[in-house]
Write an enzyme that holds these catalytic residues in place. Structure first.
Site, PDB file in Angstrom:
ATOM      1  N   GLY A 185     -10.507 -50.775 -14.699  1.00 29.32           N
ATOM      2  CA  GLY A 185     -10.431 -51.325 -16.003  1.00 29.32           C
ATOM      3  C   GLY A 185      -9.418 -51.076 -17.014  1.00 29.32           C
ATOM      4  O   GLY A 185      -8.554 -50.577 -16.521  1.00 29.32           O
ATOM      5  N   LEU A 230     -13.001 -56.767  -9.651  1.00 29.92           N
ATOM      6  CA  LEU A 230     -11.857 -56.213 -10.236  1.00 29.92           C
ATOM      7  C   LEU A 230     -11.455 -54.686  -9.894  1.00 29.92           C
ATOM      8  O   LEU A 230     -12.441 -53.817  -9.675  1.00 29.92           O
ATOM      9  CB  LEU A 230     -12.300 -56.226 -11.891  1.00 29.92           C
ATOM     10  CG  LEU A 230     -11.086 -55.580 -12.741  1.00 29.92           C
ATOM     11  CD1 LEU A 230     -10.000 -56.477 -12.819  1.00 29.92           C
ATOM     12  CD2 LEU A 230     -11.854 -55.208 -14.137  1.00 29.92           C
ATOM     13  N   ASP A 231     -10.259 -54.415  -9.677  1.00 26.20           N
ATOM     14  CA  ASP A 231      -9.768 -53.105  -9.190  1.00 26.20           C
ATOM     15  C   ASP A 231     -10.307 -52.617  -7.991  1.00 26.20           C
ATOM     16  O   ASP A 231     -10.537 -51.310  -7.804  1.00 26.20           O
ATOM     17  CB  ASP A 231      -9.843 -52.249 -10.378  1.00 26.20           C
ATOM     18  CG  ASP A 231      -8.859 -52.679 -11.694  1.00 26.20           C
ATOM     19  OD1 ASP A 231      -7.991 -53.375 -11.342  1.00 26.20           O
ATOM     20  OD2 ASP A 231      -9.212 -52.301 -12.598  1.00 26.20           O
ATOM     21  N   ALA A 232     -10.717 -53.388  -7.190  1.00 29.56           N
ATOM     22  CA  ALA A 232     -11.614 -52.819  -6.024  1.00 29.56           C
ATOM     23  C   ALA A 232     -10.932 -53.636  -4.564  1.00 29.56           C
ATOM     24  O   ALA A 232     -11.698 -53.140  -3.645  1.00 29.56           O
ATOM     25  CB  ALA A 232     -13.074 -53.065  -5.961  1.00 29.56           C
TER      26      ALA A 232
END
Lengths: 291, 291, 291, 291
Positions: free
Chosen positions: C208, C234-236
């Site tokens: 994040g 997100l960001d995964a």
């Protein structure tokens, strides 16, 4: 099925030869014909030397050749055809490692801790030293410890006695764990690419004695350690592993020595690991270390 | 005269307080008035917190105050004036460290190897475990080893017995060398910022159990280890030291565990070193680690 | 003959499939039958997933099949038999990369410097931004620059326009060089495993916004950067490359940001390099990155 | 209040002198007497050399001396008494840096990207090269670019012309950003400890030309870069910063060059940063680099 760790009952081939078309196909087809399931294959061609390197590991369960037949057939059908240097290893065989030490304990203790914890597939039948200081560590683990005091005068005789001892113990390879003696060319010739040394600098910087003092004088901002096979030329053999650590102006020579010890331990342990896993091929004073 | 290593007969002050003009001058002038030769001084002001941190070490030879007078005068003249948290240590005092272990040997063996080699200025009077497995390592070095088997039911009583034992041994601080039990808040409260843990991940990633499995699942390309002071909140205490190692897709969980052990050992040893050298100030769950 | 760099006129196959006996032999024999000289072969079997991964590169000079025949025959003879996911690439084809940026210049400048110096085998036809700030850098190199201001209201429409533009420019893959917008799942679905992002933390720590502020608050001793393929979460997405740098208590948030920029640049450039060299296979949110 | 970054309107003193009792107290008391709020203080004593080093930064707002008075009083009251080498810098002064380049663009582009982004407190009035290749990069940023073709015959005259030019531009220090010419001792003597070079190896390993080729031949497992002040002895000046990257047998010379470029950029940028922040003291061919 595969892991980075050797599978029990697997066989490994380390191969090097001049590059040409069809080597991989010939090898993998040979294994396939005899029902060998490849666990791991890594191949490399050195661009300058036009030289081919390969490590291949396969499962012996279900493989239709005995080890004797394998050696014979692979030798005559494949190895000769491509003019290969090759070495066959079996995961079931436990290599026998001798340690040479002097007075510094950190590399020895690190190796013995790994040994005791069962981290490596190895047997350590004997530790040799030119000083008695580290005997108790060996004794605690039931490892034989032999002291060979060294002088200029007795060196030749002592090395001869060491070689006899190594043979008696059935030693496959030797690790110099901060052994503060220079081996003669005659000794080294008995264990070509089978003596692993740890040098306390990032070679080729600071070869020889007192590298931490030299590093301090030069004012470097990194210090390091180098593990390499021993050759007749001091600190110039094929490098297996290296690592470094950052230092600052606040680090006195004693601090370099202290920080360096941790790198020495790590780098030597990595080199031994690669050697034990049959990951290293030496070619013209450089190593291929498969992953 | 100075070294990064503590000089025998030196004294150290660790200081933290709200920032204002004149702190350094007041302290250094105080020492100068009593003929204290400063060996090392490091000072830092946290910009956000407007908080002042300092470590100062000076030679007690020639210093005109006794330790008792020093405490009294520094306390009343300087510390009160600037509202300081402060801690005085003497290089001649040897701290007493207890080790807590379970079954993993690598951190214990690494610490004991450093202890045996005299790398640290520390005494280890006792090792505590919830399993008997590692007893022989302690015995080899003549260190007392006490087993406290742990269940949900007996935890409170066992911790109470451990605290009594620690007091009997005059323990100054505790190192959890892969101790696989969670300490209660009550236990921790007896050793605030005096219990050092090693966690096998680069926190805050992968807190809790089985971080290497989680790292494998997430497919990270670095793994790490974190040493921190233990607080009531699991794996969330102030971080002292961290390091990482690169990994690849070829590394199975077992390989992560193996590579991780080497980082755990190193990071824990660094944290202990800083603690022993009185280099750490904790402020609001962050550490200042002087160099 | 071989190098780590792609040989002109070479072909590469990236393959993944359930593991079984004979895959390597089948592929290498197929190439050998058509006179393909293998330049590079790397193979891996994931132990948990029992999944086979391979990258093989061979010389098209002297190869007896056209690209069309190759695709057809490999598909029907080999790929179907082993239930392979596979991707064929040709070294002669120059991939077309679009850059998405916002206001931070460091990743963009680093990429453009490599582009200008001819470090990569890539074409950059277009740069897209939600701000006009970085236009001049694009213009200096003759690269088209399009601004798509973003609001909650216009996002869907703007992404639709972006997709049309990307298609017009014949873009093969996208690099988010510190693009400060979250792409919608619909957008991402058009470029599966073809959008590379750089996140300014060592994920999974600090996903994040504002990771450097979080890192400062947590008091970590390393900060890092992570390059990954973008997925709907997100960001995964699957991690391609990560690296870290040590920090100290003396580093304020601004220092973390400054030091982090250098790691971001490096890690993103490495990820792009691997992608361009067709070194990456994605499997279940993890990447295999061949060496 | 403090940050790692220089505060506007702050002053910095870099001091070195033979060690003795009372230096810190004398300096901090002097500043306190004139109402100087210390922002940052770092002090070090070299144990072997018994030499004292210090960097102190304080706020000029509220300070009761003008810069002129400060110099005069500090010089006569403190510096003479302790036989100090000292250098006063003001955060408000923007240093003027000249760049020397040849044909390699990576270090230049990296520096200009940081310059353009405002990362450093510096002005770059002029870039000097022995080749015209990189002129456009300078022109894009409005920086003057002068070409001085070099031959054995014209070297003396060209260097003389360069020195005149540097003086005209009011240059404070010089960065050799992969400038492929060896400066003469006469040239260097005009900028003692004011010429920063980047060498593409971890010195003292591989000095001189073609270090990546030498590194390949030697088979090292790490390569590195070294930034140092230029002295009359080639590649032997005081080291400011070093870093390394791991390499493998799969890396051909071209790969070493490629990977090395990234380390060169980083290491040179770090050295410039330390120099600009007045963090470096040189003593007997070693640097003290404050943090």
């Amino acid at each position: 099925m595969s892991t980075n760790n050797t599978t029990p009952h697997s066989a490994m081939l380390l191969i090097s030869c001049p590059d040409q078309v069809g080597i991989v196909a010939a090898i993998t087809d040979f294994l396939y014909q005899h029902n060998g399931n490849i666990i791991d294959l890594e191949q490399h061609v050195g661009v300058r030397e036009k030289h081919f390197f390969m490590r291949i590991e396969w499962n012996l369960q279900g493989f239709s050749l005995s080890v004797g037949e394998l050696k014979k057939q692979f030798g005559s059908l494949i190895a000769e055809r491509f003019n290969m240097d090759w070495q066959l290893s079996l995961a079931d065989e436990i290599p026998r490692m001798a340690l040479f030490v002097s007075k510094h304990s950190h590399c020895l203790y690190d190796i013995l801790a790994r040994y005791q914890a069962g981290e490596w597939n190895v047997r350590i039948p004997v530790i040799i030293s030119n000083h008695p200081d580290l005997e108790s560590a060996a004794k605690n683990l039931g490892i034989d410890f032999h002291v060979f005091p060294m002088t200029k005068q007795n060196k030749k005789a002592q090395e001869h006695a060491q070689l006899t001892l190594l043979q008696d113990y059935g030693v496959d390879f030797i690790v110099l764990a901060r052994y503060m003696q220079i081996l003669t060319g005659q000794f080294i010739a008995h264990y070509p690419n089978k003596i692993i040394n740890i040098h306390h600098s990032f070679l080729p910087a600071f070869p020889g004695a007192k590298p931490y003092h030299s590093a301090y004088e030069r004012g470097v901002k990194v210090i390091g350690a180098t593990s390499h096979y021993v050759t007749a030329q001091l600190d110039a053999g094929p490098i297996i592993a290296q690592d470094v650590i950052h230092v600052r102006h606040t680090d006195a020579v004693d601090d370099l020595v202290r920080k360096g010890r941790d790198i020495e331990k790590l780098v030597l342990a990595r080199a031994i690991w690669h050697h034990l896993r049959h990951k290293i091929v030496v070619c013209k004073n450089r190593t291929v270390v498969f992953s």
